[in-house]
Design a protein around this motif. Sequence first.
Motif, PDB file in Angstrom:
ATOM      1  N   GLN A   1       0.856  -1.246   0.202  1.00 31.77           N
ATOM      2  CA  GLN A   1       0.062   0.236   0.127  1.00 31.77           C
ATOM      3  C   GLN A   1       0.840   1.154  -0.070  1.00 31.77           C
ATOM      4  OE1 GLN A   1      -3.137   0.199  -0.482  1.00 31.77           O
ATOM      5  NE2 GLN A   1      -3.282  -2.325  -0.532  1.00 31.77           N
ATOM      6  N   ARG A   2       1.947   1.118   0.781  1.00 36.53           N
ATOM      7  CA  ARG A   2       2.849   2.351   0.619  1.00 36.53           C
ATOM      8  C   ARG A   2       3.511   2.523  -0.485  1.00 36.53           C
ATOM      9  NH1 ARG A   2       3.050   6.075   4.746  1.00 36.53           N
ATOM     10  NH2 ARG A   2       3.145   5.090   6.936  1.00 36.53           N
ATOM     11  N   VAL A   3       3.877   1.345  -1.501  1.00 35.68           N
ATOM     12  CA  VAL A   3       4.487   1.516  -2.605  1.00 35.68           C
ATOM     13  C   VAL A   3       3.472   2.105  -3.475  1.00 35.68           C
ATOM     14  CG1 VAL A   3       5.175   0.380  -4.533  1.00 35.68           C
ATOM     15  CG2 VAL A   3       6.081  -0.361  -2.212  1.00 35.68           C
ATOM     16  N   ARG A   4       2.243   1.847  -3.384  1.00 33.43           N
ATOM     17  CA  ARG A   4       0.947   2.225  -4.372  1.00 33.43           C
ATOM     18  C   ARG A   4       0.908   3.758  -4.205  1.00 33.43           C
ATOM     19  NH1 ARG A   4      -1.572  -2.681  -2.960  1.00 33.43           N
ATOM     20  NH2 ARG A   4      -1.597  -4.319  -4.610  1.00 33.43           N
ATOM     21  N   SER A   5       1.192   4.232  -3.088  1.00 34.75           N
ATOM     22  CA  SER A   5       0.800   5.630  -2.730  1.00 34.75           C
ATOM     23  C   SER A   5       2.117   6.441  -3.404  1.00 34.75           C
ATOM     24  CB  SER A   5       0.745   5.914  -1.154  1.00 34.75           C
ATOM     25  OG  SER A   5       1.910   5.750  -0.713  1.00 34.75           O
ATOM     26  N   MET A   6       3.193   5.813  -3.700  1.00 36.40           N
ATOM     27  CA  MET A   6       4.409   6.609  -4.028  1.00 36.40           C
ATOM     28  C   MET A   6       4.284   6.572  -5.529  1.00 36.40           C
ATOM     29  SD  MET A   6       5.760   7.348  -1.252  1.00 36.40           S
ATOM     30  CE  MET A   6       7.339   8.135  -1.593  1.00 36.40           C
ATOM     31  N   VAL A   7       3.425   5.765  -6.445  1.00 36.64           N
ATOM     32  CA  VAL A   7       3.572   5.616  -7.777  1.00 36.64           C
ATOM     33  C   VAL A   7       2.360   6.088  -8.411  1.00 36.64           C
ATOM     34  CG1 VAL A   7       3.651   3.726  -9.652  1.00 36.64           C
ATOM     35  CG2 VAL A   7       4.957   3.300  -7.337  1.00 36.64           C
ATOM     36  N   GLY A   8       2.621   6.741  -9.544  1.00 37.68           N
ATOM     37  CA  GLY A   8       1.374   7.171 -10.403  1.00 37.68           C
ATOM     38  C   GLY A   8       1.520   6.371 -11.777  1.00 37.68           C
ATOM     39  N   VAL A   9       0.341   5.975 -12.408  1.00 45.13           N
ATOM     40  CA  VAL A   9       0.485   4.871 -13.370  1.00 45.13           C
ATOM     41  C   VAL A   9      -0.630   5.575 -14.571  1.00 45.13           C
ATOM     42  CG1 VAL A   9      -0.197   2.669 -14.215  1.00 45.13           C
ATOM     43  CG2 VAL A   9       0.853   2.961 -11.855  1.00 45.13           C
TER      44      VAL A   9
ATOM     45  N   GLY B   1      -8.424  11.637  -5.614  1.00 41.49           N
ATOM     46  CA  GLY B   1      -8.016  12.082  -4.600  1.00 41.49           C
ATOM     47  C   GLY B   1      -8.115  11.811  -3.076  1.00 41.49           C
ATOM     48  N   ARG B   2      -9.628  11.240  -3.148  1.00 44.15           N
ATOM     49  CA  ARG B   2     -10.118  10.648  -1.786  1.00 44.15           C
ATOM     50  C   ARG B   2      -9.445   9.194  -1.892  1.00 44.15           C
ATOM     51  NH1 ARG B   2     -14.994  12.408   0.286  1.00 44.15           N
ATOM     52  NH2 ARG B   2     -15.725  14.443  -0.887  1.00 44.15           N
ATOM     53  N   ILE B   3      -9.202   8.442  -2.769  1.00 45.66           N
ATOM     54  CA  ILE B   3      -8.397   7.329  -2.710  1.00 45.66           C
ATOM     55  C   ILE B   3      -7.053   7.412  -2.164  1.00 45.66           C
ATOM     56  CG2 ILE B   3      -7.454   5.219  -3.994  1.00 45.66           C
ATOM     57  CD1 ILE B   3     -10.145   5.516  -5.866  1.00 45.66           C
ATOM     58  N   TYR B   4      -6.409   8.575  -2.387  1.00 49.61           N
ATOM     59  CA  TYR B   4      -4.905   8.548  -2.052  1.00 49.61           C
ATOM     60  C   TYR B   4      -5.011   9.379  -0.757  1.00 49.61           C
ATOM     61  CZ  TYR B   4      -3.028   7.021  -6.528  1.00 49.61           C
ATOM     62  OH  TYR B   4      -2.879   6.361  -7.607  1.00 49.61           O
TER      63      TYR B   4
END
Length: 266
Positions: A21-29, A50-53
Motif C-alpha cells: 500500500q505504501r508503494v502504491r501511494s508513491m507511484v502514479g500510473v 484524490g479521496r482514494i489517495y
Amino acid sequence: CPNMLAMSSAGAGYDVIEQPQRVRSMVGVLTEQHGLYERMKALEYLDFFGRIYHLSPEVRKRSALDLMARFGLEDAFDKRLGEYSKGMKQKLALVRAMLHQPPVLLLDEPTSAMDPQSAKQVRDAIVELQRGERTFLITTHNLTEAQELANVIAVIRRGRIIARAKAHSEETERGKVSLIVTELPYQVNKADLVKKISELARDKKIDGITDVRDESDRQGIRVVIDLRRDAQQLSVLNQLFKYTSMQTTFGANVLALVDNQPRTLT
C-alpha cells in the motif's frame, strides 16, 4: 514490472512485498486503456481519486486545478468525460496519475492520440517534473520523444534489454586520451571488470589500451582506461562492450492478457 517497482521504491524506503500500500501511494500510473468514468465531470472524477489517495479536500482541489491548467484543460472542468476528445482523455488520465504528486511515474505512451501542441505541453511538463526528485519510466514508440525525455533508453527485443556502462573520453595534460567509466550495469563487479580489461590489453585482444586503473571514491565510480595516441576511441569502446561485462543483457518478459488468457509478448 515488479522488479522495476522494487528498484524505484527502494529509494523511498518501502518494500513492494511487505508494504504494497505504501508503494502504491508513491507511484502514479498511466496505462494504454484509461478506464475513465465517462458519466462523471472532470473535477468529480479527480476528487474521487484524490479521496482514494487520502488527500485533503483543499489539496485535492488545488492539485486538480493546477494540473488541468498545466495541460490546457482549464476550459473543460464542467464537461463530462464522455464529451472529451481522445487527446483530452489522455491528458486527464495523466493528471490522474500525477494528482498525488508521486515520486515514481510509470507512463505508457503519454502523448498518444495528442495533437502536436498538446504533446509538447505534456513533454514540457515531464521535463519540468524531472527537475524535482522524481523517477519516470516511460514506454514509447516515438524515438525522438524518448531521446528528448530520457536519461537512459532501453530497447526491448525478444524479451531482452541491453545494459551498457556509461563512459566518456577525457584528454590528459600530455595530450593523450582516456576513457572514463562512471556507471556499470547492474551486478557487474568493478574489480573483476578492471582485471578483465587489464588481461585483454596485456594479451593484445583489445589493441590501443596502455593502462587501466580504478580511481573511484565516495563521489562515485571512476575507472580510467588510458589509450595510445593513435588508438581509435570508438573502436576500443566497442571492443570493451563486446569482450567485457561493460555490456550485459537481462530478461524483460512482457506479460499481457490476450483474449482473457495470459500471454508473453515478444
